[in-house]
Scaffold this motif. Structure first.
Motif, PDB file in Angstrom:
ATOM      1  N   UNK A 117      35.132  35.521  84.561  1.00  0.00           N
ATOM      2  CA  UNK A 117      36.452  34.974  84.247  1.00  0.00           C
ATOM      3  C   UNK A 117      37.552  35.787  84.922  1.00  0.00           C
ATOM      4  N   UNK A 118      37.392  37.097  84.945  1.00  0.00           N
ATOM      5  CA  UNK A 118      38.374  37.950  85.619  1.00  0.00           C
ATOM      6  C   UNK A 118      38.402  37.653  87.112  1.00  0.00           C
ATOM      7  N   UNK A 119      37.240  37.418  87.706  1.00  0.00           N
ATOM      8  CA  UNK A 119      37.182  37.081  89.127  1.00  0.00           C
ATOM      9  C   UNK A 119      37.935  35.789  89.398  1.00  0.00           C
ATOM     10  N   UNK A 120      37.762  34.821  88.505  1.00  0.00           N
ATOM     11  CA  UNK A 120      38.458  33.540  88.667  1.00  0.00           C
ATOM     12  C   UNK A 120      39.968  33.727  88.586  1.00  0.00           C
ATOM     13  N   UNK A 121      40.432  34.504  87.605  1.00  0.00           N
ATOM     14  CA  UNK A 121      41.870  34.758  87.488  1.00  0.00           C
ATOM     15  C   UNK A 121      42.403  35.510  88.701  1.00  0.00           C
ATOM     16  N   UNK A 122      41.578  36.376  89.255  1.00  0.00           N
ATOM     17  CA  UNK A 122      41.997  37.153  90.419  1.00  0.00           C
ATOM     18  C   UNK A 122      41.947  36.336  91.702  1.00  0.00           C
ATOM     19  N   UNK A 123      41.318  35.163  91.640  1.00  0.00           N
ATOM     20  CA  UNK A 123      41.186  34.345  92.831  1.00  0.00           C
ATOM     21  C   UNK A 123      40.217  34.916  93.841  1.00  0.00           C
ATOM     22  N   UNK A 124      39.198  35.641  93.333  1.00  0.00           N
ATOM     23  CA  UNK A 124      38.219  36.307  94.196  1.00  0.00           C
ATOM     24  C   UNK A 124      36.839  35.726  93.918  1.00  0.00           C
ATOM     25  N   UNK A 125      36.026  35.574  94.972  1.00  0.00           N
ATOM     26  CA  UNK A 125      34.648  35.121  94.803  1.00  0.00           C
ATOM     27  C   UNK A 125      33.940  36.016  93.782  1.00  0.00           C
ATOM     28  N   UNK A 126      33.195  35.421  92.832  1.00  0.00           N
ATOM     29  CA  UNK A 126      32.588  36.240  91.762  1.00  0.00           C
ATOM     30  C   UNK A 126      31.601  37.292  92.255  1.00  0.00           C
ATOM     31  N   UNK A 127      30.905  37.026  93.361  1.00  0.00           N
ATOM     32  CA  UNK A 127      29.999  38.043  93.915  1.00  0.00           C
ATOM     33  C   UNK A 127      30.815  39.183  94.503  1.00  0.00           C
ATOM     34  N   UNK A 128      31.827  38.847  95.294  1.00  0.00           N
ATOM     35  CA  UNK A 128      32.668  39.878  95.911  1.00  0.00           C
ATOM     36  C   UNK A 128      33.398  40.694  94.857  1.00  0.00           C
ATOM     37  N   UNK A 129      33.826  40.048  93.782  1.00  0.00           N
ATOM     38  CA  UNK A 129      34.554  40.745  92.718  1.00  0.00           C
ATOM     39  C   UNK A 129      33.643  41.758  92.022  1.00  0.00           C
ATOM     40  N   UNK A 130      32.410  41.339  91.755  1.00  0.00           N
ATOM     41  CA  UNK A 130      31.462  42.259  91.118  1.00  0.00           C
ATOM     42  C   UNK A 130      31.220  43.482  92.004  1.00  0.00           C
TER      43      UNK A 130
END
Length: 739
Positions: A551-564
C-alpha cells in the motif's frame, strides 16, 4: 511442568569429548540389535535457537546409525515424520559423509530418549523448521565417523595404511585390488576406536546432498502400506472415544450411561479428567464404531459455571478497542512525524482463531502397567510428552517408553506444552486399570473432536498508522497488536517472553525493511487454548507487513518490487536474491497477463529462510481465484530440492486455505461453532494454483523450510486483488464485500 530439559546452564556446561574417545563412551546411549556397526554419537550441538553453522561445541548423545552385515544402513531419525520428508533428508546427510550406497539406506523414527534431543532446543522435538538446520552437522558427523571406522578396520585387516583404503557407494577398496562391502566389515569396525574428530566434505564434493532424491517412504505411502499412528492397534487393544466438555475446562455434572452400555461392543463408560481442569466421559469398546455410537447415546449434563465463556464477536470489539491504546512497548521510535506526513495510511487488521486440521486426527495408544507405561503416538514433543506421561502415571521417565509413530500432518498441534491429548489418554488408562482392566487403550479423536478440541492459532487485531513524505518515504509507523500469548504459562515463557512480550506475537514485524516502527502489544487472557500454527506469529505479521508495504508503494507511485528493494537496504542480499529470482522466473513486468488477471507480490523471512511469491489472480463472479504462484526461495544449501519444492507447494496451499470464506474458528458462549470441513473449509484440489518453486543456489549451512512458505502467500494474493478491485483487504479470511 518441569523444565530441566530447558536448562541453558546444563547445556552450556557440557564439554567436548576428549581426544581418543572410546567406542564404549559412544555406546552409552544404547545400541541396536542384530550385529554390525552400531553408533550412538556424541556430536557438536548448539545453544537454543542457534544455527548449526554458528554452533558452539556442546556434546550430547544425539543420533544412531546401524550398518548391518547384509549391507543395509539404518538411520534412527530423531524427529517426527509427518509429511515434511525428514525420514529421507536426515539419512541423506549420513549417506553423503559415509559414502554409502543410497539404495541400501533406511530411515526409522526414534523413540523418546535422551540420545535424540535436538542440540539447539535441548529436547527431542520437531518444530521451528529446525530438523535439517539443527542436525546438518550432527548427521554428517555420524556418517563421517562411521566411514573412518570402516576404513580403519579394513586397513587393519589388509595391513595397509588407512589412507590407502577408499570408500565409495558402500564398498571398501584396497591398493592391491581388495574389495569388501561395508556390511562385511561392520563387526570389525565396532572394535575400532571412534575418531575424536573428522573432516567433513567440501560442498563441491557432494554427490547426494543437494540432489533431488525421492523419499524413502514414498512407496509405502503411495501403496497404502505406511502405518500411521491411527492405524496402530496392539493385541487385545480396546478403543476409546471421549465426550469432552463443550466449553473449555467445564466439568461433568452428571451422566447416564445406560443407552451407551446397551450398544453392542461397548465395554465400559468411565468419567475421566480432561484438559484445563475439565472432565469428560469415555466410552470404551471393541472398536471405534461401537465406541462412537456409545458416545452418541450418552446423556450428559455439563457444569460450566466456573469457566469463562468466550464469544468471538464480543472479543473482536474488545480487541479493536485495545488496539487504539498504547500497549507494552516492543520497539520505540518518535511518532511525531505522523502529524505532518504528506500521505497517511490508517488500518485495522483482523485475524481469527485457526484450527490445525491435519488429515490424521489426534490419537494415542497407551499400555499402562504397574511399573511401566508404553505409549504409541505421533509426537512432535517426545521429551515433553514422555515427562508428562511419567508424571500422570506416577512413574519415572525411564519407566516410560514412547514410540514415535508416523503422523498424517500436525502443523504444531502435536507439539503441545501441556501434552493435552496424551495426558488425557494416560488418565483414562489409569481409570481403566483401576476398574480392574489391563488391556491397552487406543484413544481416537474424530474429525469433529479435532476441530472443536482447542489449541488454535490465536485471534489477533493489528492497528497501524503510517506516515509518508512527499517522496514516498515512510517517516513514522505506529503499530499495536492485540492477542493471546502462546507461550505464557509454558516452560518456554522463561526465555521467549521478555518484559511481558511474547516474542512469537511480534516476529516478522518491521523486518526486513528499514522503517521507523513504533511497536506495542496487548497480551490478553481468554479461555481458549492457543498454540503455534504453521509459521507461528508470521501467519498474521507477514500479512500485515506485506500488504502495508504494498500500500505504501502504491501511495508513493513506485513499483511494489522496486519499493521493497529500496527499503531492504544493502544488508539484505538473501531477500533481494529470493525476490529477484521470483520476479525473473514469473515474467513480472515483462509479459502481458490475460485480461482480468493481475500480479501480486510479497515476501517474508521466517526461521532464517526467505520466500518471495509473485502470483497472478483474477475475480470470477466476484470470487477470487489464484492462478499461478512463482516462488523464489533462499534457504541456503538445499539438502533435498524435491523436499523443498513439496514444502513450498504444501505451505502455499495451506496458506491459500486461510483466505477462503469460512476459514475461521469462532466461539459463541464458550462453544466452538465449527466442527468439520463442511463449516471449516480447507483448500482443495480445485483451489490449487500452478506453483513453480525456484531455489537460490548457496553452499551455506541450511536454514528451515517447513514453515516459511506460508506467510507471504495470502498477502501476495491480497495485493493482486487490490489491483483488480481497488480494495485493500484487512482481514483473513478474505471478505471483499466488507473491504
Amino acid at each position: 511442568m518441569r523444565t530441566e530439559w530447558l536448562n541453558q546452564d546444563a547445556l552450556e556446561s557440557a564439554t567436548a569429548a576428549p581426544a581418543g574417545l572410546s567406542r564404549r563412551s559412544f555406546m552409552k546411549a544404547g545400541a541396536l540389535a542384530g550385529g554390525g556397526l552400531v553408533l550412538g554419537f556424541f556430536v557438536p550441538g548448539a545453544n537454543k535457537f542457534a544455527r548449526a553453522a554458528d554452533a558452539r561445541t556442546v556434546f550430547q548423545p544425539n543420533a544412531f546409525l546401524h550398518i548391518a552385515p547384509d549391507n543395509s544402513v539404518t538411520v534412527q531419525v530423531n524427529r517426527l515424520e509427518f509429511g515434511q520428508g525428514v525420514q529421507t533428508s536426515l539419512p541423506m546427510l549420513i549417506a553423503e559423509e559415509l559414502d554409502a550406497d543410497w539404495s541400501q539406506m533406511r530411515g526409522e523414527l526414534a523413540p523418546a530418549a535422551e540420545a535424540f534431543k535436538d542440540p539447539a532446543f535441548g529436547m527431542q522435538m520437531t518444530g521451528g523448521s529446525g530438523s535439517i538446520a539443527h542436525s546438518f552437522t550432527q548427521y554428517r558427523e555420524i556418517g563421517a565417523r562411521a566411514r573412518a571406522m570402516l576404513v580403519a578396520a579394513a586397513a587393519q585387516q589388509w595391513q595397509v595404511a588407512p589412507e590407502q583404503v577408499k570408500a565409495a557407494k558402500g564398498v571398501l577398496s584396497g591398493p592391491a585390488g581388495q574389495k569388501a562391502t561395508y556390511g562385511a566389515f561392520a563387526d570389525a569396525a565396532m572394535r575400532q576406536p571412534v575418531p575424536a574428530s573428522v573432516r567433513l566434505k567440501d560442498p563441491k564434493d557432494f554427490r547426494i546432498i543437494g540432489k533431488p532424491v525421492k523419499r524413502l517412504d514414498a512407496r509405502l505411502k503411495s501403496s497404502g502400506g505406511q502405518q500411521f499412528g491411527i492405524d496402530f492397534k496392539p493385541a487385545d487393544c480396546k478403543v476409546a472415544v471421549v465426550a469432552r466438555p463443550p466449553v473449555f475446562g467445564a466439568r461433568v455434572a452428571r451422566f447416564d450411561a445406560a443407552k451407551a452400555l446397551a450398544v453392542k461392543g461397548v465395554l465400559a463408560v468411565l468419567e475421566v479428567a480432561t484438559d484445563r481442569g475439565g472432565s469428560g466421559v469415555a466410552v470404551i469398546a471393541d472398536g471405534y464404531w461401537p465406541a462412537k455410537q456409545g458416545r452418541d447415546a450418552l446423556q450428559i449434563d455439563w457444569d460450566s459455571s466456573a469457566v469463562e465463556k468466550v464469544s468471538s464477536a464480543q472479543q473482536l470489539i474488545e480487541f479493536r478497542a485495545l488496539a487504539l491504546t498504547p500497549g507494552t512497548p516492543v520497539k520505540t521510535v518518535d511518532t511525531a512525524p505522523l502529524a505532518t506526513a504528506a500521505k497517511k495510511i490508517s488500518a485495522v487488521y483482523e485475524f481469527p482463531y485457526l484450527a490445525h486440521a491435519p488429515m490424521e486426527p489426534l490419537n494415542c495408544v497407551v499400555d499402562l502397567r504397574a511399573d511401566s507405561c508404553v505409549v504409541w503416538a505421533g509426537s512432535q514433543f517426545q521429551t515433553v510428552d514422555q515427562g508428562a506421561i511419567a508424571r500422570t502415571a506416577g512413574l519415572k521417565p525411564e519407566q516410560v517408553t514412547l514410540h514415535t509413530m508416523t503422523a498424517g500432518g500436525g502443523f504444531g498441534r502435536r507439539a503441545v506444552p501441556t501434552s493435552d491429548y496424551i495426558v488425557e489418554a494416560v488418565n483414562l488408562a489409569k481409570v481403566w486399570r483401576a476398574s480392574g482392566k489391563s488391556a491397552p487403550l487406543k484413544v481416537i479423536w474424530s474429525r469433529e473432536d479435532d476441530i472443536k478440541g482447542g489449541y488454535y492459532r490465536p485471534s489477533h487485531v493489528h492497528r497501524a498508522d503510517i506516515g509518508l513524505d512527499e517522496k514516498g518515504n515512510i517517516v513514522a509507523w505506529d503499530h499495536s497488536i492485540v492477542g493471546q500469548s502462546i507461550l505464557t504459562g509454558t516452560p518456554f515463557e522463561a526465555f521467549m517472553v521478555k518484559n511481558g512480550v511474547d516474542s512469537t506475537m511480534v516476529e516478522g514485524m518491521g523486518e526486513p525493511y528499514e522503517v521507523p516502527l513504533n511497536l506495542s502489544v496487548h497480551n490478553v487472557k481468554a479461555n481458549v487454548p492457543v498454540l503455534w500454527w504453521r509459521s507461528v506469529g508470521s501467519t498474521h505479521t507477514g500479512f500485515v507487513m506485506e500488504t502495508l508495504i504494498d500500500e505504501a508503494a502504491h501511495l508513493a507511485g513506485v513499483d511494489p518490487v522496486a519499493y521493497r528493494k529500496r527499503l531492504l537496504g544493502e544488508k539484505r542480499a538473501r531477500h533481494i536474491a529470493a525476490l529477484d529470482l521470483a520476479v525473473a522466473k514469473s515474467g513480472y513486468g515483462k509479459k502481458a497477463l490475460p485480461k482480468g488477471q493481475a500480479w501480486g507480490v510479497a515476501m517474508h523471512e521466517s526461521f532464517n529462510s526467505v520466500v518471495a511469491y509473485v502470483v497472478t489472480a483474477s475475480l470470477k463472479d466476484g470470487v477470487p481465484k489464484l492462478h499461478k504462484v512463482t516462488a523464489g526461495v533462499h534457504c541456503n544449501l538445499a539438502v533435498n530440492p524435491l523436499t523443498i519444492e513439496a514444502q513450498v507447494q504444501g505451505a502455499a496451499l495451506m496458506a491459500l486455505g486461510t483466505t477462503l470464506p469460512g476459514a475461521a474458528i469462532t466461539l459463541k458462549d464458550g462453544v466452538v461453532e465449527q466442527q468439520n470441513f463442511g463449516d471449516y473449509p480447507v483448500a482443495r484440489m480445485p483451489d490449487m494454483p500452478l506453483i513453480e518453486v525456484h531455489i537460490v543456489a548457496s553452499t551455506e549451512a541450511p536454514t528451515g523450510m517447513g514453515e516459511p512458505g506460508v506467510p507471504p502467500l495470502a498477502p501476495a494474493f491480497a495485493n493482486a486483488l487490490f489491483r483488480l478491485t481497488g480494495k485493500r483487504l484487512r482481514k483473513l479470511p478474505f471478505d471483499l464485500a466488507a473491504a
